[in-house]
Design an enzyme around this catalytic site. Sequence first.
Site, mmCIF file in Angstrom:
data_model
loop_
_atom_site.group_PDB
_atom_site.id
_atom_site.type_symbol
_atom_site.label_atom_id
_atom_site.label_comp_id
_atom_site.label_asym_id
_atom_site.label_seq_id
_atom_site.Cartn_x
_atom_site.Cartn_y
_atom_site.Cartn_z
ATOM 1 N N LYS A 23 0.836 -1.210 0.000
ATOM 2 C CA LYS A 23 0.000 0.000 0.000
ATOM 3 C C LYS A 23 0.869 1.257 0.000
ATOM 4 O O LYS A 23 0.650 2.174 -0.798
ATOM 5 C CB LYS A 23 -0.881 0.001 1.257
ATOM 6 C CG LYS A 23 -1.500 1.347 1.593
ATOM 7 C CD LYS A 23 -2.361 1.281 2.833
ATOM 8 C CE LYS A 23 -1.673 1.558 4.137
ATOM 9 N NZ LYS A 23 -1.410 2.970 4.440
ATOM 10 N N ASN A 24 1.856 1.259 0.896
ATOM 11 C CA ASN A 24 2.625 2.487 1.073
ATOM 12 C C ASN A 24 3.649 2.724 -0.023
ATOM 13 O O ASN A 24 4.425 3.680 0.036
ATOM 14 C CB ASN A 24 3.256 2.524 2.467
ATOM 15 C CG ASN A 24 2.192 2.764 3.526
ATOM 16 O OD1 ASN A 24 1.072 3.166 3.198
ATOM 17 N ND2 ASN A 24 2.516 2.507 4.775
ATOM 18 N N ARG A 95 -5.015 10.733 4.363
ATOM 19 C CA ARG A 95 -3.817 11.486 4.751
ATOM 20 C C ARG A 95 -2.821 11.538 3.575
ATOM 21 O O ARG A 95 -2.190 12.557 3.323
ATOM 22 C CB ARG A 95 -3.183 10.787 5.960
ATOM 23 C CG ARG A 95 -1.714 11.018 6.175
ATOM 24 C CD ARG A 95 -1.425 12.174 7.080
ATOM 25 N NE ARG A 95 0.008 12.403 7.238
ATOM 26 C CZ ARG A 95 0.518 13.487 7.792
ATOM 27 N NH1 ARG A 95 -0.268 14.433 8.251
ATOM 28 N NH2 ARG A 95 1.810 13.636 7.892
ATOM 29 N N CYS A 119 -7.656 8.487 9.348
ATOM 30 C CA CYS A 119 -8.059 7.779 10.566
ATOM 31 C C CYS A 119 -7.588 8.562 11.794
ATOM 32 O O CYS A 119 -7.062 9.661 11.670
ATOM 33 C CB CYS A 119 -7.433 6.384 10.579
ATOM 34 S SG CYS A 119 -5.633 6.451 10.631
ATOM 35 N N ARG A 124 -2.411 14.037 11.341
ATOM 36 C CA ARG A 124 -1.192 14.536 11.980
ATOM 37 C C ARG A 124 -0.668 15.760 11.232
ATOM 38 O O ARG A 124 -1.159 16.101 10.161
ATOM 39 C CB ARG A 124 -0.161 13.425 12.101
ATOM 40 C CG ARG A 124 0.013 12.524 10.898
ATOM 41 C CD ARG A 124 0.811 11.283 11.306
ATOM 42 N NE ARG A 124 1.130 10.447 10.155
ATOM 43 C CZ ARG A 124 0.365 9.475 9.710
ATOM 44 N NH1 ARG A 124 -0.789 9.226 10.285
ATOM 45 N NH2 ARG A 124 0.724 8.752 8.658
ATOM 46 N N PRO A 125 0.341 16.418 11.803
ATOM 47 C CA PRO A 125 0.779 17.689 11.211
ATOM 48 C C PRO A 125 1.371 17.541 9.810
ATOM 49 O O PRO A 125 1.789 16.448 9.399
ATOM 50 C CB PRO A 125 1.867 18.164 12.175
ATOM 51 C CG PRO A 125 1.853 17.272 13.347
ATOM 52 C CD PRO A 125 1.106 16.058 13.006
ATOM 53 N N ASP A 127 3.527 20.259 8.861
ATOM 54 C CA ASP A 127 4.451 21.403 8.902
ATOM 55 C C ASP A 127 5.721 21.179 8.072
ATOM 56 O O ASP A 127 6.200 22.098 7.390
ATOM 57 C CB ASP A 127 4.821 21.712 10.363
ATOM 58 C CG ASP A 127 5.314 20.480 11.111
ATOM 59 O OD1 ASP A 127 4.660 19.425 11.008
ATOM 60 O OD2 ASP A 127 6.363 20.555 11.777
ATOM 61 N N ASP A 308 4.202 0.197 12.210
ATOM 62 C CA ASP A 308 3.009 -0.469 11.659
ATOM 63 C C ASP A 308 2.915 -1.928 12.111
ATOM 64 O O ASP A 308 1.867 -2.555 11.972
ATOM 65 C CB ASP A 308 3.020 -0.418 10.123
ATOM 66 C CG ASP A 308 2.839 0.997 9.602
ATOM 67 O OD1 ASP A 308 2.416 1.868 10.377
ATOM 68 O OD2 ASP A 308 3.118 1.223 8.405
ATOM 69 N N ARG A 401 -8.975 -0.389 4.141
ATOM 70 C CA ARG A 401 -8.058 0.630 3.616
ATOM 71 C C ARG A 401 -6.740 0.016 3.165
ATOM 72 O O ARG A 401 -6.091 0.542 2.260
ATOM 73 C CB ARG A 401 -7.739 1.660 4.714
ATOM 74 C CG ARG A 401 -8.753 2.755 4.886
ATOM 75 C CD ARG A 401 -8.248 3.739 5.914
ATOM 76 N NE ARG A 401 -6.862 4.041 5.635
ATOM 77 C CZ ARG A 401 -5.918 4.239 6.555
ATOM 78 N NH1 ARG A 401 -6.214 4.192 7.824
ATOM 79 N NH2 ARG A 401 -4.685 4.503 6.199
HETATM 80 N N1 EPU Z 1 5.153 14.550 11.342
HETATM 81 C C1 EPU Z 1 5.167 15.872 11.708
HETATM 82 N N2 EPU Z 1 5.086 16.811 10.732
HETATM 83 C C2 EPU Z 1 4.985 16.491 9.422
HETATM 84 C C3 EPU Z 1 4.986 15.139 9.041
HETATM 85 C C4 EPU Z 1 5.065 14.179 10.036
HETATM 86 O O1 EPU Z 1 5.229 16.189 12.874
HETATM 87 O O2 EPU Z 1 4.922 17.403 8.575
HETATM 88 C C5 EPU Z 1 5.278 13.531 12.382
HETATM 89 C C6 EPU Z 1 4.073 12.611 12.499
HETATM 90 O O3 EPU Z 1 3.077 13.190 13.301
HETATM 91 C C7 EPU Z 1 4.684 11.373 13.109
HETATM 92 C C8 EPU Z 1 6.107 11.366 12.549
HETATM 93 O O4 EPU Z 1 6.347 12.670 12.046
HETATM 94 O O5 EPU Z 1 4.758 11.520 14.497
HETATM 95 C C9 EPU Z 1 6.376 10.393 11.463
HETATM 96 O O6 EPU Z 1 5.359 10.445 10.515
HETATM 97 P P1 EPU Z 1 5.638 10.136 8.995
HETATM 98 O O7 EPU Z 1 5.499 11.414 8.244
HETATM 99 O O8 EPU Z 1 6.858 9.330 8.822
HETATM 100 O O9 EPU Z 1 4.442 9.227 8.655
HETATM 101 P P2 EPU Z 1 3.823 9.141 7.251
HETATM 102 O O10 EPU Z 1 4.848 9.309 6.223
HETATM 103 O O11 EPU Z 1 2.648 10.044 7.222
HETATM 104 C C10 EPU Z 1 4.114 6.628 6.659
HETATM 105 C C11 EPU Z 1 3.167 5.516 6.395
HETATM 106 C C12 EPU Z 1 2.578 5.063 7.725
HETATM 107 C C13 EPU Z 1 3.726 4.619 8.621
HETATM 108 C C14 EPU Z 1 4.719 5.770 8.795
HETATM 109 C C15 EPU Z 1 5.919 5.428 9.611
HETATM 110 C C16 EPU Z 1 2.320 6.052 4.223
HETATM 111 C C17 EPU Z 1 1.186 6.489 3.382
HETATM 112 N N3 EPU Z 1 2.109 5.990 5.517
HETATM 113 O O12 EPU Z 1 3.335 7.654 7.251
HETATM 114 O O13 EPU Z 1 1.734 3.998 7.461
HETATM 115 O O14 EPU Z 1 3.224 4.230 9.864
HETATM 116 O O15 EPU Z 1 5.149 6.228 7.522
HETATM 117 O O16 EPU Z 1 6.568 4.369 9.055
HETATM 118 O O17 EPU Z 1 3.386 5.729 3.729
HETATM 119 C C18 EPU Z 1 -0.102 2.585 7.797
HETATM 120 O O18 EPU Z 1 0.169 2.068 6.712
HETATM 121 O O19 EPU Z 1 -0.945 2.115 8.579
HETATM 122 C C19 EPU Z 1 0.581 3.808 8.181
HETATM 123 C C20 EPU Z 1 0.137 4.604 9.145
#
Ligand code: EPU
Length: 420
Positions: A23-24, A95, A119, A124-125, A127, A308, A401
């Site tokens: 998925k990712n 997201r 979800c 989440r942020p 920024d 995950d 999802r």
């Molecule tokens: N964060 C910030 N600011 C930002 C972006 C992220 O504070 O601008 C924080 C988040 O709140 C979190 C941390 O940084 O605490 C890490 O988040 P990250 O951005 O790495 O997560 P993501 O890229 O949004 C992806 C996967 C997630 C997986 C995480 C960590 C996708 C679409 N999603 O999320 O997958 O848990 O990396 O490996 O690639 C899932 O598949 O269930 C899932 C949640």
Amino acid sequence: MENKFEIIGGAKTTGEIEVNGAKNQALKILAAVVLASSTVKIENFPFIEDTSRMLELLEELGAKVKINKILKMVEVDPQGIVSKKLDDLLVRKLRASILLAGPLLGKFGQVEMNHPGGCVIGKRPIDMFIDGFKKLGAKVKWSEDGFCLQASGGRLSGGKYFFPKITVTGTETMMLAAVLAQGETVLENCAMEPEIPTLAEFLNQCGAKINGAGTSRIVINGVSRISGGNFKVIPDRIEAGTFVMMGLLTGGKLTVKNCIPEHLGAVIPILEKVGAKLEIGSDFIKTFPSKINAVSITTHEYPGFATDLQPPFTLLMTQAKGISVIQETIFEGRLFFTDQLVTMGADIIMCDPYRVVISGPRKLYGKSLTSPDLRAGITMVLAGMVAQGKTTIDNIYQIDRGYENIEERLIKVGVKIKRI
Ligand code: EPU
């Protein structure tokens, strides 16, 4: 009325289960398609709710999508993309919609969207995305629900950005934004998940110039256009790890096929340490009935223990002998689902939002549960398999999802599950 899952516990999982495309990764390739000048063919595509929403977003923008579920393939022609505004409703559901901001800004110099939702952990942020775009010369205008980004002079220019915190989607989005920017972009403190170098490889095959993907420093030299191409999505390492833990939880002999064990580099040694009997091949992992002991883990960015896989591992520890501490370092709130395991009979004490202490093994009993997010949701399905009696799970959109036709695949390996 919304669907639910009903699971009768006690069955052992046996036989073979295949791992689908990640998925990712699929979500990121779909975002990358925006940059291409012709059709992109994607193989081993997972047909799940999240990728469907992403395809809908692309269609809303003007892309043409052809689906072939039998061949697990989609073809996306981005040539008709005219709109630079992302659909509000879809953005609120997903997201990962933020990924599209990078390529839209890179190709058209503009993008408008609401704050992305999803979800309970999806909201989440963003920024770092915004700060990163600014470093490439974008101007931001905020509105009540969202924002509009515009590249000065209509095209992004190369720049330097150091991610203050490691972010997977942030790394990928910035990499996508920089492909068509003018000049060199240097990204530092990047995420290193296997989906990132494979995305870069695909983009390079189409004409991009990306170096260092898969390390913490990525350098992108902007080009003026990239072509379409073909891509095969890598196996979902999270699905693979979840199925391995399912085999161990139910005490079955289960072969998890079509996976890349190397991508579970941090997880397999921990499973072996707790006593899991595993046979590991080049593209499969087989589980055998094992006595599981407790161990403490801390989640970490790749190549560490994936957040995950924390929820199914937490469940595994409720069935292990001894005391374990699970420390979640990536997402606040990702341990809150454990209160539902407690209602089933698990002995879990929450120390703070980031840590739980588990004493095991404890017998679990079927209960009515609600899935708060994807990985907690699939863990509840696994908990239902271990529990005595009947478990029902609500809000299973959250499971759909990320797991394609999950009940059909589970029934084939012996699980008593139905969608009601
Ligand atoms: N964060 C910030 N600011 C930002 C972006 C992220 O504070 O601008 C924080 C988040 O709140 C979190 C941390 O940084 O605490 C890490 O988040 P990250 O951005 O790495 O997560 P993501 O890229 O949004 C992806 C996967 C997630 C997986 C995480 C960590 C996708 C679409 N999603 O999320 O997958 O848990 O990396 O490996 O690639 C899932 O598949 O269930 C899932 C949640």
